[in-house]
Design a protein around this motif. Structure first.
Motif, PDB file in Angstrom:
ATOM      1  N   UNK A 134       1.118 -11.260   8.884  1.00 13.17           N
ATOM      2  CA  UNK A 134       1.559 -11.082  10.183  1.00 13.17           C
ATOM      3  C   UNK A 134       2.762  -9.948  10.193  1.00 13.17           C
ATOM      4  N   UNK A 135       3.539  -9.990   9.375  1.00 12.93           N
ATOM      5  CA  UNK A 135       4.592  -8.963   9.327  1.00 12.93           C
ATOM      6  C   UNK A 135       4.165  -7.511   8.930  1.00 12.93           C
ATOM      7  N   UNK A 136       3.028  -7.706   7.842  1.00 10.20           N
ATOM      8  CA  UNK A 136       2.556  -6.477   7.377  1.00 10.20           C
ATOM      9  C   UNK A 136       1.609  -5.748   8.632  1.00 10.20           C
ATOM     10  N   UNK A 137       1.145  -6.254   9.385  1.00 12.13           N
ATOM     11  CA  UNK A 137       0.332  -5.748  10.523  1.00 12.13           C
ATOM     12  C   UNK A 137       1.598  -4.829  11.294  1.00 12.13           C
ATOM     13  N   UNK A 150       3.903   2.525  10.367  1.00 18.50           N
ATOM     14  CA  UNK A 150       4.005   3.461   9.294  1.00 18.50           C
ATOM     15  C   UNK A 150       2.776   4.373   9.857  1.00 18.50           C
ATOM     16  N   UNK A 151       1.801   3.740  10.409  1.00 16.92           N
ATOM     17  CA  UNK A 151       0.550   4.623  10.986  1.00 16.92           C
ATOM     18  C   UNK A 151       1.067   5.456  12.442  1.00 16.92           C
ATOM     19  N   UNK A 152       2.136   5.135  12.790  1.00 11.24           N
ATOM     20  CA  UNK A 152       2.944   6.040  13.837  1.00 11.24           C
ATOM     21  C   UNK A 152       3.608   7.122  13.322  1.00 11.24           C
ATOM     22  N   UNK A 153       4.037   7.025  12.160  1.00 15.08           N
ATOM     23  CA  UNK A 153       4.793   7.972  11.641  1.00 15.08           C
ATOM     24  C   UNK A 153       3.782   8.832  10.643  1.00 15.08           C
ATOM     25  N   UNK A 154       3.203   8.361   9.936  1.00 17.40           N
ATOM     26  CA  UNK A 154       2.229   9.037   8.842  1.00 17.40           C
ATOM     27  C   UNK A 154       0.765   9.001   9.186  1.00 17.40           C
ATOM     28  N   UNK A 155      -0.005   9.684   9.177  1.00 15.36           N
ATOM     29  CA  UNK A 155      -1.377   9.742   9.349  1.00 15.36           C
ATOM     30  C   UNK A 155      -2.047   9.173   7.955  1.00 15.36           C
ATOM     31  N   UNK A 156      -2.794   8.079   8.087  1.00  8.86           N
ATOM     32  CA  UNK A 156      -3.275   7.338   6.946  1.00  8.86           C
ATOM     33  C   UNK A 156      -4.837   7.131   7.098  1.00  8.86           C
ATOM     34  N   UNK A 157      -5.580   7.481   6.235  1.00 10.98           N
ATOM     35  CA  UNK A 157      -7.118   7.423   6.492  1.00 10.98           C
ATOM     36  C   UNK A 157      -7.711   6.510   5.209  1.00 10.98           C
ATOM     37  N   UNK A 158      -8.579   5.758   5.376  1.00  9.63           N
ATOM     38  CA  UNK A 158      -9.409   5.224   4.455  1.00  9.63           C
ATOM     39  C   UNK A 158      -8.836   4.603   3.327  1.00  9.63           C
ATOM     40  N   UNK A 159      -8.874   5.020   2.199  1.00  8.37           N
ATOM     41  CA  UNK A 159      -8.446   4.015   1.087  1.00  8.37           C
ATOM     42  C   UNK A 159      -6.749   4.228   0.984  1.00  8.37           C
ATOM     43  N   UNK A 189      -4.798   3.991   3.593  1.00  3.89           N
ATOM     44  CA  UNK A 189      -4.404   3.052   4.488  1.00  3.89           C
ATOM     45  C   UNK A 189      -4.260   1.888   3.677  1.00  3.89           C
ATOM     46  N   UNK A 190      -5.433   1.385   3.145  1.00  2.00           N
ATOM     47  CA  UNK A 190      -5.498  -0.024   2.610  1.00  2.00           C
ATOM     48  C   UNK A 190      -4.426  -0.189   0.987  1.00  2.00           C
ATOM     49  N   UNK A 191      -4.271   0.994   0.550  1.00  8.15           N
ATOM     50  CA  UNK A 191      -3.318   1.056  -0.750  1.00  8.15           C
ATOM     51  C   UNK A 191      -1.962   0.640  -0.123  1.00  8.15           C
ATOM     52  N   UNK A 240      -0.903  -0.662   2.761  1.00 11.03           N
ATOM     53  CA  UNK A 240      -1.217  -1.956   3.165  1.00 11.03           C
ATOM     54  C   UNK A 240      -0.874  -2.985   2.137  1.00 11.03           C
ATOM     55  N   UNK A 241      -1.662  -2.887   0.919  1.00  5.68           N
ATOM     56  CA  UNK A 241      -1.532  -3.987  -0.052  1.00  5.68           C
ATOM     57  C   UNK A 241      -0.167  -3.725  -0.739  1.00  5.68           C
ATOM     58  N   UNK A 242       0.402  -2.663  -0.773  1.00  8.05           N
ATOM     59  CA  UNK A 242       1.850  -2.394  -1.543  1.00  8.05           C
ATOM     60  C   UNK A 242       2.828  -3.117  -0.409  1.00  8.05           C
ATOM     61  N   UNK A 243       2.710  -2.905   0.832  1.00  9.04           N
ATOM     62  CA  UNK A 243       3.627  -3.615   1.582  1.00  9.04           C
ATOM     63  C   UNK A 243       3.470  -5.034   1.929  1.00  9.04           C
ATOM     64  N   UNK A 244       2.207  -5.424   1.815  1.00  6.85           N
ATOM     65  CA  UNK A 244       1.966  -7.001   1.802  1.00  6.85           C
ATOM     66  C   UNK A 244       2.757  -7.556   0.570  1.00  6.85           C
ATOM     67  N   UNK A 245       2.482  -7.015  -0.421  1.00  7.00           N
ATOM     68  CA  UNK A 245       2.975  -7.477  -1.752  1.00  7.00           C
ATOM     69  C   UNK A 245       4.512  -7.422  -1.895  1.00  7.00           C
ATOM     70  N   UNK A 246       5.209  -6.530  -1.086  1.00  9.27           N
ATOM     71  CA  UNK A 246       6.616  -6.620  -1.170  1.00  9.27           C
ATOM     72  C   UNK A 246       7.118  -7.547  -0.245  1.00  9.27           C
TER      73      UNK A 246
END
Length: 67
Positions: A20-23, A29-38, A40-42, A44-50
């Protein structure tokens, strides 16, 4: 080996709240930096793990007495 399901449920609750917090973090993050495709998921995975590791490290010992 015996599994204490009440503590197991606590770990699942921490992991669920980490999703929930990762969302919200990824929305920021996407409001500040443009992330596309892979990328974004990388990120998101790092943020979730942290968030998960911090939650499991700091919240579980405090919540064991309450759970």
């Amino acid at each position: 080996m015996r599994i204490d399901f009440s503590i197991f449920g606590l770990y699942l609750a921490i992991i669920g709240s980490s999703m929930f917090y990762t969302l919200f973090v990824m929305w920021g993050v996407t409001e500040v930096v443009e992330l596309d495709g892979i990328a974004y998921w990388v990120v998101a995975g790092i943020v979730f793990l942290i968030i998960s590791v911090c939650g499991l490290r700091f919240y579980v010992p405090r919540l064991r007495d309450l759970w």
